[in-house]
Design an enzyme around this catalytic site. Structure first.
Site, mmCIF file in Angstrom:
data_model
loop_
_atom_site.group_PDB
_atom_site.id
_atom_site.type_symbol
_atom_site.label_atom_id
_atom_site.label_comp_id
_atom_site.label_asym_id
_atom_site.label_seq_id
_atom_site.Cartn_x
_atom_site.Cartn_y
_atom_site.Cartn_z
ATOM 1 N N LYS A 70 0.526 -1.390 0.067
ATOM 2 C CA LYS A 70 -0.076 -0.021 0.067
ATOM 3 C C LYS A 70 0.526 1.425 0.025
ATOM 4 C CE LYS A 70 -4.010 1.523 2.308
ATOM 5 N NZ LYS A 70 -4.865 1.778 3.857
ATOM 6 N N SER A 145 -10.034 1.140 2.803
ATOM 7 C CA SER A 145 -8.697 2.498 2.049
ATOM 8 C C SER A 145 -8.091 1.314 1.120
ATOM 9 C CB SER A 145 -8.142 3.465 2.417
ATOM 10 O OG SER A 145 -7.256 2.493 3.913
ATOM 11 N N SER A 169 -10.158 -1.126 7.310
ATOM 12 C CA SER A 169 -9.289 -0.593 6.200
ATOM 13 C C SER A 169 -8.929 -2.101 5.041
ATOM 14 C CB SER A 169 -8.175 0.346 5.657
ATOM 15 O OG SER A 169 -9.628 1.585 5.989
#
Ligand code: GLN
Length: 468
Positions: A70, A145, A169
């Site tokens: 990420k 997210s 997330s």
């Protein structure tokens, strides 16, 4: 396609059926073809991955396995933008501990997975680098997210990925994309090099194709780190050790507050199916109560925004990141850099967070939210006196449609109701896909006691097998 678990590719690699270089070449070929449509990665550096592949040590547990990372987890020499214009030109000078540990286990960190800006969002639509599509449900959001991490794995553009989970997330995008996502106990994995959103809630974790892969990644990632003062000193263990063991006699709580009529019929069906399978496996399903469930969303958004307003104050246009041009003095430089560098959702949260921390409102909002947080943790402690695990939905519905503009920020926040509690209480949680022939993916969630990851994975794996 890169479908196939870590163990699948490890077997291929160690048997010499494919070399680490060929695996990275295949990954790059697929990513070149698919990423322009899905936008799972903001960027990826094939040359760096090939250089790492040439030196891969196959004797290591993750030797030769590329893992997507990420965009808020620092990778040395690579951009770490948190999907924000604010960090558009930031290249990390160091590796996050999670990345160092992946490398030590032989893995090849690959790509900067797209995300909601600074990890604030639930749909992968708050990125300054374009939204991410859901490969498992075209036309629908991938969740967020960790949108790019989930989409990369679901779309065959990564074998597994790292994400971060502050209020859901990892687990929620895993649910929306039909894969496994796990948030370990707070402190299990070092946050050093994870760009802070809400430090008392943030936790790194794996997004994978199956439960065994989540265990394999935990083996590589967990452990104390002196560089993170909140990192746990709890002993690590082999998280694969209990996979395959019986779950007969295990007590699983079903909170009555989680069986809300606000859940979609498909979510209710998924829970019922999980209950049936767990019962068939010999587990005992027990009704429990988490009486403060109604207050978790409010408490979370006060605490998370308060911490974010403090953490994000460092992005000031001076030290690094975006700086507005032709400014008129220091105040103008600060305010225009922040006004132009941050997106709308990040600004909303900084403003909310600053408000709840301001003198006169602190006690009414922030201090009260902290009290609610303590009550939520106590609810779990009471439930865990009666049961070993808790079963529930991940989200009230499957993935919403892309570009659904009918939802207010509040409606979006409310959909975090089932994932937020684990962050407030610091508990480990895992999202497991339920098979849905021809329907949108739906995950169900299992929560465990602090540091009970090995047992949580045992139950998750038994359920995964029973569902497949
Ligand atoms: N959807 C939640 C939020 O926007 C969760 C975010 C997260 O876990 N990073 O705050």
């Amino acid at each position: 396609m890169l479908y196939g678990s870590i163990s699948h590719w490890r077997k291929q690699l160690t048997a010499g059926q494919i070399t680490p270089t060929e695996l990275v070449q295949e990954l790059a070929r697929i990513t070149d073809a698919k990423n322009p449509g899905i936008n799972a990665y903001i960027s990826y550096n094939t040359d760096a991955a090939l250089a790492a592949a040439a030196k891969a040590d196959l004797s290591q547990p993750l030797g030769g396995i590329p893992i997507a990372v990420k965009d808020n987890i620092c990778m040395q020499g690579e951009p770490t933008r948190c999907a924000s214009k604010m960090l558009h030109n930031f290249v990390s000078p160091y590796d996050a501990t999670a990345v160092t540990k992946l490398k030590a286990a032989g893995a090849i960190p690959f790509g900067r997975a797209n995300m909601d800006e600074f990890a604030m969002g639930s749909a992968g639509q708050n990125s300054a680098y374009g939204h991410t599509e859901n490969p498992a449900a075209p036309g629908h959001v991938p969740g967020g997210s960790s949108s790019g991490s989930a989409a990369a794995v679901a779309g065959g553009m990564a074998i597994a990925a790292l994400g971060s989970d502050t209020g859901g997330s990892i687990r929620q995008p895993a649910s929306h994309c039909g894969i496994v996502g796990m948030k370990p106990t707070y402190g299990r994995i070092s946050r050093y090099g994870l760009v802070a959103f809400a430090s008392s809630l943030d936790q790194i974790g794996p997004l994978t194709q199956n439960v065994e892969d989540a265990a394999l990644l935990l083996n590589a990632l967990c452990g104390h780190d002196a560089k993170d003062s909140t990192s746990s000193t709890h002993a690590t263990e082999d998280f694969t050790a209990k996979l395959g063991q019986s779950i007969a006699g295990v007590r699983i709580g079903l909170p009555k507050e989680y069986l809300s009529s606000g859940n979609s019929p498909q979510v209710t069906a998924a829970i019922n199916l999980a209950v049936q399978k767990l019962t068939e496996l010999g587990a005992e399903i027990v009704e429990v109560s988490l009486p403060h469930s109604e207050a978790v969303v409010a408490a979370y958004y006060i605490i998370a925004c308060a911490e974010a307003s403090s953490n994000l104050s460092r992005f000031d246009g001076i030290r690094y990141g975006y700086r507005a041009e032709n400014t008129n003095g220091l105040d103008d430089l600060y305010s225009r850099s922040r006004a132009e560098g941050f997106g709308a959702e990040v600004k909303r949260r900084i403003i909310l967070g600053t408000y709840v921390l301001s003198s006169g409102f602190y006690d009414a909002y922030y201090a009260k939210a902290q009290k609610v947080r303590a009550l939520v943790a106590q609810d779990f402690a009471n439930a865990f006196d009666k049961v070993d695990f808790i079963l529930g939905p991940v989200a009230p519905t499957a993935a919403p449609l892309l570009h659904d503009t009918n939802m207010s920020p509040l409606q979006v926040y409310l959909a975090d109701i089932y994932t937020i509690p684990a962050n407030l209480a610091g508990l480990p949680g895992i999202s497991i896909p339920t098979p849905q022939e021809g329907a949108l993916p739906i995950g169900i969630q299992l929560l465990g006691k602090h540091f009970a990851e090995a047992d949580l994975l045992r139950v998750a794996s038994a359920l995964e097998n029973a569902l497949s």
